[in-house]
Design a protein around this motif. Structure first.
Motif, PDB file in Angstrom:
ATOM      1  N   GLN A  72       8.782  11.436  -0.708  1.00 16.90           N
ATOM      2  CA  GLN A  72       8.444   9.850  -1.287  1.00 16.90           C
ATOM      3  C   GLN A  72       7.569   8.796  -1.410  1.00 16.90           C
ATOM      4  O   GLN A  72       7.536   8.532  -0.174  1.00 16.90           O
ATOM      5  N   THR A  73       6.148   8.350  -1.818  1.00 19.84           N
ATOM      6  CA  THR A  73       5.740   7.563  -2.035  1.00 19.84           C
ATOM      7  C   THR A  73       5.673   6.489  -1.980  1.00 19.84           C
ATOM      8  O   THR A  73       5.211   5.315  -1.533  1.00 19.84           O
ATOM      9  N   GLY A  74       6.564   5.711  -3.030  1.00 19.56           N
ATOM     10  CA  GLY A  74       7.555   4.204  -2.953  1.00 19.56           C
ATOM     11  C   GLY A  74       6.308   3.725  -4.288  1.00 19.56           C
ATOM     12  O   GLY A  74       5.473   4.816  -4.723  1.00 19.56           O
ATOM     13  N   ARG A  75       6.126   2.345  -4.360  1.00 21.43           N
ATOM     14  CA  ARG A  75       5.504   1.864  -5.385  1.00 21.43           C
ATOM     15  C   ARG A  75       3.155   1.500  -4.674  1.00 21.43           C
ATOM     16  O   ARG A  75       3.247   1.590  -4.232  1.00 21.43           O
ATOM     17  N   MET A  76       2.993   2.364  -5.499  1.00 19.63           N
ATOM     18  CA  MET A  76       1.657   2.546  -5.283  1.00 19.63           C
ATOM     19  C   MET A  76       1.416   1.097  -5.671  1.00 19.63           C
ATOM     20  O   MET A  76      -0.463   0.689  -4.816  1.00 19.63           O
ATOM     21  N   LEU A  77       0.549   1.036  -6.587  1.00 19.26           N
ATOM     22  CA  LEU A  77       0.012  -0.486  -6.884  1.00 19.26           C
ATOM     23  C   LEU A  77       0.784  -1.938  -5.865  1.00 19.26           C
ATOM     24  O   LEU A  77       1.750  -2.078  -6.017  1.00 19.26           O
ATOM     25  N   PHE A  78      -0.597  -2.557  -6.738  1.00 20.95           N
ATOM     26  CA  PHE A  78       0.018  -4.068  -5.440  1.00 20.95           C
ATOM     27  C   PHE A  78       0.687  -4.862  -6.552  1.00 20.95           C
ATOM     28  O   PHE A  78       0.252  -5.065  -7.810  1.00 20.95           O
ATOM     29  N   ASN A  79       1.573  -6.216  -6.205  1.00 24.86           N
ATOM     30  CA  ASN A  79       1.723  -7.228  -6.836  1.00 24.86           C
ATOM     31  C   ASN A  79       1.123  -8.364  -6.856  1.00 24.86           C
ATOM     32  O   ASN A  79       0.384  -8.438  -5.695  1.00 24.86           O
ATOM     33  N   TRP A  80       1.187  -9.888  -7.824  1.00 27.28           N
ATOM     34  CA  TRP A  80       0.851 -10.684  -7.607  1.00 27.28           C
ATOM     35  C   TRP A  80       1.236 -11.323  -6.020  1.00 27.28           C
ATOM     36  O   TRP A  80      -0.023 -12.228  -5.368  1.00 27.28           O
ATOM     37  N   ARG A  81       2.746 -11.656  -5.836  1.00 26.65           N
ATOM     38  CA  ARG A  81       2.774 -11.536  -4.627  1.00 26.65           C
ATOM     39  C   ARG A  81       1.884 -11.377  -3.499  1.00 26.65           C
ATOM     40  O   ARG A  81       1.929 -11.814  -2.638  1.00 26.65           O
ATOM     41  N   GLU A  82       2.220 -10.023  -3.530  1.00 30.17           N
ATOM     42  CA  GLU A  82       1.062  -9.092  -2.219  1.00 30.17           C
ATOM     43  C   GLU A  82      -0.332 -10.113  -2.170  1.00 30.17           C
ATOM     44  O   GLU A  82      -0.642  -9.834  -1.029  1.00 30.17           O
ATOM     45  N   PHE A 129       3.393  -6.513  11.499  1.00 29.63           N
ATOM     46  CA  PHE A 129       2.538  -5.962  12.211  1.00 29.63           C
ATOM     47  C   PHE A 129       3.033  -4.800  12.142  1.00 29.63           C
ATOM     48  O   PHE A 129       2.987  -4.771  13.815  1.00 29.63           O
ATOM     49  N   GLY A 130       2.051  -3.490  12.051  1.00 33.09           N
ATOM     50  CA  GLY A 130       2.463  -2.290  12.989  1.00 33.09           C
ATOM     51  C   GLY A 130       4.088  -1.414  11.716  1.00 33.09           C
ATOM     52  O   GLY A 130       4.335  -1.015  12.178  1.00 33.09           O
ATOM     53  N   LYS A 131       4.366  -2.415  11.249  1.00 33.08           N
ATOM     54  CA  LYS A 131       6.003  -2.046  11.347  1.00 33.08           C
ATOM     55  C   LYS A 131       5.793  -2.340   9.441  1.00 33.08           C
ATOM     56  O   LYS A 131       7.034  -2.445   8.130  1.00 33.08           O
ATOM     57  N   GLY A 132       4.370  -2.122   8.990  1.00 31.32           N
ATOM     58  CA  GLY A 132       4.182  -2.303   7.042  1.00 31.32           C
ATOM     59  C   GLY A 132       3.905  -3.208   6.678  1.00 31.32           C
ATOM     60  O   GLY A 132       4.095  -3.401   5.417  1.00 31.32           O
ATOM     61  N   ASP A 133       3.714  -4.239   7.593  1.00 28.30           N
ATOM     62  CA  ASP A 133       3.128  -5.342   6.716  1.00 28.30           C
ATOM     63  C   ASP A 133       1.384  -5.831   5.941  1.00 28.30           C
ATOM     64  O   ASP A 133       1.002  -4.603   6.632  1.00 28.30           O
ATOM     65  N   ILE A 134       1.978  -5.692   5.128  1.00 31.34           N
ATOM     66  CA  ILE A 134       0.586  -5.199   3.883  1.00 31.34           C
ATOM     67  C   ILE A 134      -1.259  -5.551   4.395  1.00 31.34           C
ATOM     68  O   ILE A 134      -1.778  -5.370   4.404  1.00 31.34           O
ATOM     69  N   ARG A 135      -0.294  -7.328   5.324  1.00 29.27           N
ATOM     70  CA  ARG A 135      -2.085  -8.180   5.667  1.00 29.27           C
ATOM     71  C   ARG A 135      -2.100  -7.613   6.940  1.00 29.27           C
ATOM     72  O   ARG A 135      -3.621  -7.429   7.218  1.00 29.27           O
ATOM     73  N   GLY A 136      -1.604  -5.928   7.486  1.00 30.90           N
ATOM     74  CA  GLY A 136      -1.938  -6.008   8.556  1.00 30.90           C
ATOM     75  C   GLY A 136      -3.163  -4.308   7.874  1.00 30.90           C
ATOM     76  O   GLY A 136      -3.700  -3.498   8.729  1.00 30.90           O
ATOM     77  N   ASN A 210     -10.468   2.816  -8.809  1.00 31.30           N
ATOM     78  CA  ASN A 210      -9.648   3.474  -7.608  1.00 31.30           C
ATOM     79  C   ASN A 210      -8.879   2.867  -7.698  1.00 31.30           C
ATOM     80  O   ASN A 210      -7.456   2.909  -7.317  1.00 31.30           O
ATOM     81  N   ILE A 211      -8.754   1.677  -8.767  1.00 29.85           N
ATOM     82  CA  ILE A 211      -6.735   0.646  -8.140  1.00 29.85           C
ATOM     83  C   ILE A 211      -5.867   1.828  -9.514  1.00 29.85           C
ATOM     84  O   ILE A 211      -5.023   1.895  -9.299  1.00 29.85           O
ATOM     85  N   PRO A 212      -6.427   2.086 -11.004  1.00 27.98           N
ATOM     86  CA  PRO A 212      -5.950   3.061 -11.773  1.00 27.98           C
ATOM     87  C   PRO A 212      -5.397   3.818 -11.573  1.00 27.98           C
ATOM     88  O   PRO A 212      -4.621   4.377 -11.444  1.00 27.98           O
ATOM     89  N   LEU A 213      -6.464   4.845 -10.543  1.00 34.53           N
ATOM     90  CA  LEU A 213      -6.292   6.187 -10.447  1.00 34.53           C
ATOM     91  C   LEU A 213      -5.968   6.563  -8.792  1.00 34.53           C
ATOM     92  O   LEU A 213      -6.119   7.386  -7.971  1.00 34.53           O
ATOM     93  N   VAL A 214      -5.475   5.094  -7.751  1.00 34.86           N
ATOM     94  CA  VAL A 214      -4.587   4.806  -6.355  1.00 34.86           C
ATOM     95  C   VAL A 214      -3.758   6.716  -6.405  1.00 34.86           C
ATOM     96  O   VAL A 214      -3.197   7.100  -5.910  1.00 34.86           O
ATOM     97  N   GLY A 215      -3.078   6.728  -8.287  1.00 35.59           N
ATOM     98  CA  GLY A 215      -1.910   7.323  -8.271  1.00 35.59           C
ATOM     99  C   GLY A 215      -2.457   8.658  -7.750  1.00 35.59           C
ATOM    100  O   GLY A 215      -1.381   9.954  -6.877  1.00 35.59           O
TER     101      GLY A 215
END
Length: 335
Positions: A72-82, A129-136, A210-215
């Motif tokens: 499982q890779t999860g959601r591949m695209l970022f959202n506006w909150r991120e 940070f180091g635990k899934g924080d996207i800012r890292g 890159n964004i459309p082809l990230v999948g």
């Protein structure tokens, strides 16, 4: 974190740059009587050996029992909150990364590590940070991209490669009798401004591709190691063999790969080794040129305010960090 090990890696790289025929005296140096080393050690052989082959050995060690499949890779695209959460960190890291990239020899690796530490101090109030924080992830990646662009500044203006990539480009330009430096802007203005324009175009294309082809790109994670490792090895071998079409380069690549594996297991960074190897020949040639101008008088190396300022900066970079760490241990900041 390990200045002694980094210094050791730099010395190894400088030593490797001395292999081959001395351009001034014609004397064979450190070749062991092997004619294959008369032209020196090729940059491609070193890079593929210490980075690609050593990484394959680490993969085999760490994932020898893994199939390499990702369930499982999860959601591949970022959202506006991120995007909102990473916006300022991305801008800060881009500016810092470009500044680090402009410094000759620093490169994207240093920029990424520096901005990650900076963002962790500024924004990691919850220890995520180091635990899934996207800012890292966003900060060092932004710095990596901007440093790659900044590394072209010393290459085009001084002729000094700012990274391994620009070092390869310097070698490619020299094949066409094009010498990077201040005169390049007047002698080859079309080349310089075409290169600068291509950076703007490539960044826009990367954004829309890159964004459309990230999948599609993440599907590489589904390739099992039993197929990925020999595939990378085959591509690496073809790239090295194409330089001189000799099996000696392949054996040398394997030797560098195993040596790089042992060094990385010992915590020795590879970036100083590559930088020492790339800049070693240039350092030697300019040192000899300076000494020939003064008939061997060493005072030319520190006889001007600019050179003295550079020497002070070098000493400060070597002395200040350990002194600061020692001072921090003796005077801890109360939380």
């Amino acid at each position: 974190d390990a200045p002694v090990k980094a210094g050791l890696a730099g010395i190894i790289g400088l030593s490797m740059s001395c292999v081959g025929v001395d351009s001034n005296s014609g004397v064979y140096r450190f070749t062991g009587g092997d004619i294959h080393l008369s032209d020196g050690i090729q940059f491609v052989v070193v890079v593929i050996g210490v980075f690609s082959i050593s990484e394959l050995l680490l993969m085999l060690q760490e994932h020898h029992s893994s199939t390499g499949l990702v369930t499982q890779t999860g959601r591949m695209l970022f959202n506006w909150r991120e995007l909102k959460a990473t916006w300022w960190g991305t801008l800060r890291s881009s500016v810092v990364g470009f500044g680090v990239g402009v410094l000759p020899g620093a490169g994207a690796t240093i920029a990424s590590a520096m901005t990650y530490s900076m963002e962790k101090r500024l924004t990691d109030t919850e220890g995520t940070f180091g635990k899934g924080d996207i800012r890292g992830v966003a900060a060092p990646e932004a710095a990596n991209n901007s440093a790659a662009t900044g590394s072209f500044v010393p290459m085009l203006t001084l002729g000094v490669p700012g990274s391994g990539t620009t070092a390869v480009m310097v070698g490619a330009l020299s094949l066409y009798n094009i010498t990077p430096g201040p005169a390049l802007f007047t002698q080859q203005p079309g080349l310089v401004w075409g290169l600068i324009a291509s950076m703007f175009v490539s960044n826009v294309l990367l954004l829309f591709i890159n964004i459309p082809l990230v999948g599609v790109f993440t599907r590489i994670l589904l390739v099992p190691n039993w197929l990925l490792v020999p595939g990378i090895l085959a591509i690496s071998a073809v790239g090295v063999y194409s330089v001189h079409a000799t099996t000696f380069d392949l054996m040398l690549m394997g030797g560098f790969g195993f040596a790089g594996y042992l060094l990385r297991k010992g915590g020795v960074p590879m970036a100083p080794l590559i930088l020492g190897f790339v800049l070693g020949d240039m350092m030697e040639q300019n040192l000899r040129r300076a000494l020939s101008i003064t008939n061997g008088e060493l005072s030319i190396l520190w006889g001007s305010p600019i050179s003295m300022g550079l020497w002070v900066g070098v000493v400060a970079m070597l002395v200040v960090p350990p002194l600061y760490r020692r001072w921090s241990r003796r005077h801890p900041v109360a939380v």
